[in-house]
Design a protein around this motif. Structure first.
Motif, PDB file in Angstrom:
ATOM      1  N   ILE A  45       7.801  16.457   8.603  1.00 11.15           N
ATOM      2  CA  ILE A  45       8.983  15.976   7.885  1.00 11.15           C
ATOM      3  C   ILE A  45       9.190  14.489   8.164  1.00 11.15           C
ATOM      4  CG2 ILE A  45      11.491  16.182   7.715  1.00 11.15           C
ATOM      5  CD1 ILE A  45      11.206  19.147   8.191  1.00 11.15           C
ATOM      6  N   GLY A  46       8.938  14.086   9.414  1.00 10.82           N
ATOM      7  CA  GLY A  46       9.059  12.679   9.747  1.00 10.82           C
ATOM      8  C   GLY A  46       8.105  11.819   8.935  1.00 10.82           C
ATOM      9  N   LEU A  47       6.871  12.279   8.789  1.00 11.09           N
ATOM     10  CA  LEU A  47       5.880  11.538   8.016  1.00 11.09           C
ATOM     11  C   LEU A  47       6.274  11.486   6.540  1.00 11.09           C
ATOM     12  CD1 LEU A  47       3.166  10.068   8.160  1.00 11.09           C
ATOM     13  CD2 LEU A  47       2.037  12.256   7.744  1.00 11.09           C
ATOM     14  N   MET A  48       6.869  12.552   6.072  1.00  8.96           N
ATOM     15  CA  MET A  48       7.319  12.616   4.684  1.00  8.96           C
ATOM     16  C   MET A  48       8.360  11.532   4.401  1.00  8.96           C
ATOM     17  SD  MET A  48       9.246  15.828   2.861  1.00  8.96           S
ATOM     18  CE  MET A  48      10.644  15.676   3.969  1.00  8.96           C
ATOM     19  N   PHE A  49       9.329  11.382   5.301  1.00  5.66           N
ATOM     20  CA  PHE A  49      10.350  10.357   5.105  1.00  5.66           C
ATOM     21  C   PHE A  49       9.772   8.961   5.296  1.00  5.66           C
ATOM     22  CE2 PHE A  49      13.399  13.868   5.964  1.00  5.66           C
ATOM     23  CZ  PHE A  49      14.202  13.697   4.850  1.00  5.66           C
ATOM     24  N   ALA A  50       8.839   8.810   6.218  1.00  6.44           N
ATOM     25  CA  ALA A  50       8.255   7.499   6.483  1.00  6.44           C
ATOM     26  C   ALA A  50       7.463   6.997   5.291  1.00  6.44           C
ATOM     27  CB  ALA A  50       7.373   7.562   7.729  1.00  6.44           C
ATOM     28  N   ILE A  51       6.626   7.843   4.703  1.00 10.13           N
ATOM     29  CA  ILE A  51       5.770   7.407   3.595  1.00 10.13           C
ATOM     30  C   ILE A  51       6.624   7.013   2.394  1.00 10.13           C
ATOM     31  CG2 ILE A  51       5.426   9.629   2.430  1.00 10.13           C
ATOM     32  CD1 ILE A  51       2.626   7.150   3.190  1.00 10.13           C
ATOM     33  N   ALA A  52       7.783   7.651   2.227  1.00  6.96           N
ATOM     34  CA  ALA A  52       8.657   7.318   1.098  1.00  6.96           C
ATOM     35  C   ALA A  52       9.167   5.882   1.201  1.00  6.96           C
ATOM     36  CB  ALA A  52       9.833   8.290   1.044  1.00  6.96           C
ATOM     37  N   GLY A  53       9.247   5.359   2.413  1.00  5.49           N
ATOM     38  CA  GLY A  53       9.730   4.000   2.598  1.00  5.49           C
ATOM     39  C   GLY A  53       8.778   2.928   2.117  1.00  5.49           C
ATOM     40  N   PHE A  54       7.532   3.303   1.834  1.00  2.49           N
ATOM     41  CA  PHE A  54       6.535   2.326   1.394  1.00  2.49           C
ATOM     42  C   PHE A  54       6.394   2.269  -0.123  1.00  2.49           C
ATOM     43  CE2 PHE A  54       5.406   3.061   5.766  1.00  2.49           C
ATOM     44  CZ  PHE A  54       4.846   1.873   6.216  1.00  2.49           C
ATOM     45  N   ILE A  55       7.130   3.112  -0.856  1.00  2.00           N
ATOM     46  CA  ILE A  55       7.002   3.133  -2.309  1.00  2.00           C
ATOM     47  C   ILE A  55       7.292   1.745  -2.877  1.00  2.00           C
ATOM     48  CG2 ILE A  55       8.029   3.991  -4.447  1.00  2.00           C
ATOM     49  CD1 ILE A  55       8.381   6.659  -3.178  1.00  2.00           C
ATOM     50  N   GLY A  56       6.386   1.246  -3.669  1.00  2.00           N
ATOM     51  CA  GLY A  56       6.555  -0.055  -4.299  1.00  2.00           C
ATOM     52  C   GLY A  56       5.549  -1.092  -3.843  1.00  2.00           C
ATOM     53  N   PHE A  57       4.972  -0.912  -2.628  1.00  2.00           N
ATOM     54  CA  PHE A  57       4.068  -1.952  -2.134  1.00  2.00           C
ATOM     55  C   PHE A  57       2.813  -2.061  -3.000  1.00  2.00           C
ATOM     56  CE2 PHE A  57       1.163   1.143  -0.410  1.00  2.00           C
ATOM     57  CZ  PHE A  57      -0.026   0.438  -0.261  1.00  2.00           C
ATOM     58  N   GLU A  58       2.400  -0.950  -3.607  1.00  2.00           N
ATOM     59  CA  GLU A  58       1.165  -0.935  -4.386  1.00  2.00           C
ATOM     60  C   GLU A  58       1.334  -1.597  -5.755  1.00  2.00           C
ATOM     61  OE1 GLU A  58       3.732   1.722  -6.237  1.00  2.00           O
ATOM     62  OE2 GLU A  58       3.290   1.617  -4.095  1.00  2.00           O
ATOM     63  N   ALA A  59       2.557  -1.978  -6.101  1.00  4.13           N
ATOM     64  CA  ALA A  59       2.831  -2.526  -7.431  1.00  4.13           C
ATOM     65  C   ALA A  59       2.401  -3.982  -7.566  1.00  4.13           C
ATOM     66  CB  ALA A  59       4.322  -2.405  -7.757  1.00  4.13           C
ATOM     67  N   THR A  60       1.753  -4.530  -6.551  1.00  2.00           N
ATOM     68  CA  THR A  60       1.275  -5.913  -6.646  1.00  2.00           C
ATOM     69  C   THR A  60       0.393  -6.114  -7.879  1.00  2.00           C
ATOM     70  OG1 THR A  60      -0.507  -5.285  -5.130  1.00  2.00           O
ATOM     71  CG2 THR A  60       1.391  -6.424  -4.177  1.00  2.00           C
ATOM     72  N   ALA A  61      -0.446  -5.135  -8.185  1.00  2.00           N
ATOM     73  CA  ALA A  61      -1.399  -5.288  -9.291  1.00  2.00           C
ATOM     74  C   ALA A  61      -0.734  -5.350 -10.657  1.00  2.00           C
ATOM     75  CB  ALA A  61      -2.404  -4.134  -9.268  1.00  2.00           C
ATOM     76  N   ILE A  62       0.492  -4.878 -10.765  1.00  2.00           N
ATOM     77  CA  ILE A  62       1.162  -4.888 -12.065  1.00  2.00           C
ATOM     78  C   ILE A  62       1.525  -6.312 -12.483  1.00  2.00           C
ATOM     79  CG2 ILE A  62       3.581  -4.705 -11.376  1.00  2.00           C
ATOM     80  CD1 ILE A  62       1.878  -2.519 -14.016  1.00  2.00           C
ATOM     81  N   PHE A  63       1.530  -7.249 -11.521  1.00  2.00           N
ATOM     82  CA  PHE A  63       1.858  -8.644 -11.820  1.00  2.00           C
ATOM     83  C   PHE A  63       0.596  -9.492 -12.017  1.00  2.00           C
ATOM     84  CE2 PHE A  63       5.384  -6.947  -9.279  1.00  2.00           C
ATOM     85  CZ  PHE A  63       6.431  -7.141 -10.176  1.00  2.00           C
ATOM     86  N   ARG A  64      -0.517  -8.845 -12.334  1.00  2.00           N
ATOM     87  CA  ARG A  64      -1.790  -9.541 -12.456  1.00  2.00           C
ATOM     88  C   ARG A  64      -1.743 -10.710 -13.447  1.00  2.00           C
ATOM     89  NH1 ARG A  64      -7.210  -8.462 -11.592  1.00  2.00           N
ATOM     90  NH2 ARG A  64      -8.615  -9.538 -13.019  1.00  2.00           N
ATOM     91  N   ASP A  65      -1.182 -10.488 -14.632  1.00  2.00           N
ATOM     92  CA  ASP A  65      -1.160 -11.535 -15.652  1.00  2.00           C
ATOM     93  C   ASP A  65      -0.290 -12.723 -15.263  1.00  2.00           C
ATOM     94  OD1 ASP A  65      -2.855 -10.079 -17.200  1.00  2.00           O
ATOM     95  OD2 ASP A  65      -1.322  -9.326 -18.567  1.00  2.00           O
ATOM     96  N   GLU A  66       0.654 -12.482 -14.344  1.00  2.00           N
ATOM     97  CA  GLU A  66       1.585 -13.539 -13.958  1.00  2.00           C
ATOM     98  C   GLU A  66       1.233 -14.171 -12.609  1.00  2.00           C
ATOM     99  OE1 GLU A  66       5.631 -11.540 -15.519  1.00  2.00           O
ATOM    100  OE2 GLU A  66       4.013 -10.240 -14.854  1.00  2.00           O
ATOM    101  N   ALA A  67       0.108 -13.750 -12.039  1.00  2.00           N
ATOM    102  CA  ALA A  67      -0.324 -14.295 -10.749  1.00  2.00           C
ATOM    103  C   ALA A  67      -1.092 -15.592 -10.954  1.00  2.00           C
ATOM    104  CB  ALA A  67      -1.199 -13.282 -10.019  1.00  2.00           C
ATOM    105  N   ARG A  68      -1.018 -16.463  -9.961  1.00  2.00           N
ATOM    106  CA  ARG A  68      -1.687 -17.765 -10.042  1.00  2.00           C
ATOM    107  C   ARG A  68      -3.201 -17.596 -10.122  1.00  2.00           C
ATOM    108  NH1 ARG A  68       0.430 -20.138  -5.574  1.00  2.00           N
ATOM    109  NH2 ARG A  68       2.192 -20.877  -6.804  1.00  2.00           N
ATOM    110  N   ASP A  69      -3.757 -16.751  -9.266  1.00  2.00           N
ATOM    111  CA  ASP A  69      -5.196 -16.482  -9.232  1.00  2.00           C
ATOM    112  C   ASP A  69      -5.351 -14.999  -8.898  1.00  2.00           C
ATOM    113  OD1 ASP A  69      -7.900 -16.298  -8.881  1.00  2.00           O
ATOM    114  OD2 ASP A  69      -8.040 -17.790  -7.276  1.00  2.00           O
ATOM    115  N   PRO A  70      -5.370 -14.122  -9.925  1.00  2.00           N
ATOM    116  CA  PRO A  70      -5.295 -12.675  -9.688  1.00  2.00           C
ATOM    117  C   PRO A  70      -6.304 -12.139  -8.682  1.00  2.00           C
ATOM    118  CG  PRO A  70      -5.125 -13.153 -12.024  1.00  2.00           C
ATOM    119  CD  PRO A  70      -5.475 -14.446 -11.355  1.00  2.00           C
TER     120      PRO A  70
END
Length: 486
Positions: free
Chosen positions: A211-236
């Motif tokens: 249960i502890g791991l379940m709550f911990a992993i939920a806190g990282f939601i969003g970090f993987e979204a870096t790739a969604i800004f590919r077109d707006e990145a300086r050097d993807p």
């Protein structure tokens, strides 16, 4: 890059976003989505109470390690992915159009629900803060409506504006927590000194570590979204991998140190007792004890701004999913248009605003509680959906590089993604087993959420047949033919 206003390139850029976001700007965007103060003040006490007690900070270490394995393969594939669709582009490139389109549906559900979860929570938190300071006592949905409008306005404009707003809010919320961490650790902790529970295997595996791991992993939601800004990145090809690693490292270290400081401030046994008695006020009371009343008041305000930063960040991510799907023919093409002046996904942003407003209207009409029902139920759906997408992305990396040989580095394309796949599979099992808990204790809702995500994923294959021209760029053969051999 040509701008949209250039007549000679208007047709080509009408469906492209522009920007020169560097590593720092993208990191601000995705770390804000993780809502650091919200996690520390809201999730950490719950993890201590329901998980493995004073050793709960170790769950953030384990989560970060598993996600780092995922990030190695994810970033190795960045230069081979045709567009900024993030999860669905990666999965489609590696596993085919059916899997890609199915994962696109899962991604939409996941980000719609996580944004809706935060919309519900911020409506309650903002209303509570205003009434506590002598303002009018209005229903939660009124304040949620205000937040939806502000997020929609910022999302309609150029990404640089959102980046600046998120940067300011993030610095403030992280600053107050780091100050608390510094004071607690500088004083050597509370009555029992600095906690050592997170370093002891017997403590780590005590209580309910799953249960502890379940709550911990939920806190990282969003970090993987870096790739969604590919077109707006300086050097993807450089910016996206660096931003992904930086965001993951910052989030992991911040959560681990802050959770450890909170446990140390109270002592191992007292921390569990205090978290169990009232997790919602534990961190604010800790701030009051170590920093004073003024600091605790500031933390309550920053808690609301933390939620707003998360809402704005998820709005930007979700609108870019709609934009990418419009560009690739999965959704109506109008969703893939960019604004002539702001170079923003303005139509997709309006769609995102409308979807969020509709979801909150349903919750308000149904009389759902914004925290115990809207927040917990929707966050439960999102947590499972995001882990499913990360697991499929790891599998896509393995398949893609085995078939194409475009990158022969064993660690980046085989070992790390395999370790990430195993780790995420174990986490997914824990999430599914505890899904009723994430959904407020309802088995029916837990099963319903699982079925919804499964149907969305499987729908990708019939959708690929019904729309043969949708996402045609997700062709492994064409990618392999054009990719350089490494």
């Amino acid at each position: 890059m040509a701008t949209v206003s250039d007549p000679s390139t208007a047709g080509a850029t009408q469906k492209r976003l522009s920007g020169r976001l560097g590593v720092g700007s993208i990191v601000f965007m995705v770390v804000a989505a993780a809502a650091p103060l919200t996690v520390v003040a809201g999730t950490v006490p719950i993890g201590i109470a329901a998980g493995n007690g004073p050793a709960y900070p170790s769950m953030y270490v384990i989560s970060a390690v598993v996600l780092m394995f995922f990030a190695v393969g994810f970033t190795a594939m960045t230069r081979h992915v045709p567009n900024a669709g993030a999860f669905y582009s990666y999965i489609g490139t590696g596993l085919g159009r059916g899997a890609g389109l199915g994962s696109a549906m899962v991604a939409l559900i996941s980000y719609v629900t996580v944004q809706g979860a935060v919309y519900g929570y911020i409506g309650f938190a903002l209303g509570d803060l205003v009434s506590r300071w002598g303002g009018p006592s209005l229903p939660w949905w009124f304040w949620t409506g205000v937040v939806i409008a502000v997020a929609g306005l910022l999302g309609y404009r150029h990404i640089e504006l959102s980046s600046k707003v998120l940067g300011v809010l993030l610095v403030c919320e992280v600053g107050i927590v780091l100050l608390l961490d510094a004071v607690v650790t500088g004083q050597g902790g509370g009555p029992e000194g600095l906690s050592t529970a997170m370093f002891q295997p017997s403590e780590i595996f005590s209580g309910a570590p799953g249960i502890g791991l379940m709550f911990a992993i939920a806190g990282f939601i969003g970090f993987e979204a870096t790739a969604i800004f590919r077109d707006e990145a300086r050097d993807p090809n450089r910016t996206i991998p660096r931003a992904t690693y930086a965001a993951l490292a910052l989030i992991g270290v911040f959560y681990t140190v802050s959770a450890w400081a909170i446990v140390s401030a109270w002592g191992d046994g007292p921390a569990v007792a205090r978290a169990t008695a009232d997790p919602g006020t534990m961190v604010v009371e800790t701030a009051q004890r170590y920093l004073g009343t003024a600091a605790s008041d500031v933390m309550q305000v920053l808690f609301v701004t933390s939620l707003f930063a998360a809402v704005l960040s998820f709005h930007n991510v979700l609108s870019r999913y709609f934009f990418s799907l419009g560009n690739t023919g999965v959704l109506p093409g109008i969703c893939g248009r960019s604004h002539a002046r702001h170079a923003s996904p303005h139509v997709a942003s309006l769609v995102t605003t409308a979807v969020g407003a509709a979801l909150m209207a349903i919750g308000a009409i149904a009389g759902l509680d914004p925290v115990t029902q809207i927040f917990t139920w929707l966050a439960g759906v999102a947590s499972v959906g995001i882990v499913v997408l990360m697991l499929l992305a790891c599998l896509a990396v393995l398949v893609f590089f085995r078939r194409t040989n475009t990158d022969r580095r064993p660690w980046n394309t085989l070992i790390a993604p395999s370790l990430g796949l195993v780790g995420l599979a174990l986490i997914l099992v824990l999430l599914v087993q505890n899904l009723p808990l994430l959904m407020g204790g309802s088995t029916a809702l837990g099963v319903g959420a699982g079925v919804l995500l499964a149907v969305a994923l499987v729908a990708g294959w019939p959708l690929a047949r019904l729309r043969p021209h949708a996402a045609r760029e997700l062709s492994l053969a064409s990618i392999a033919d054009s990719a350089p051999q490494i």
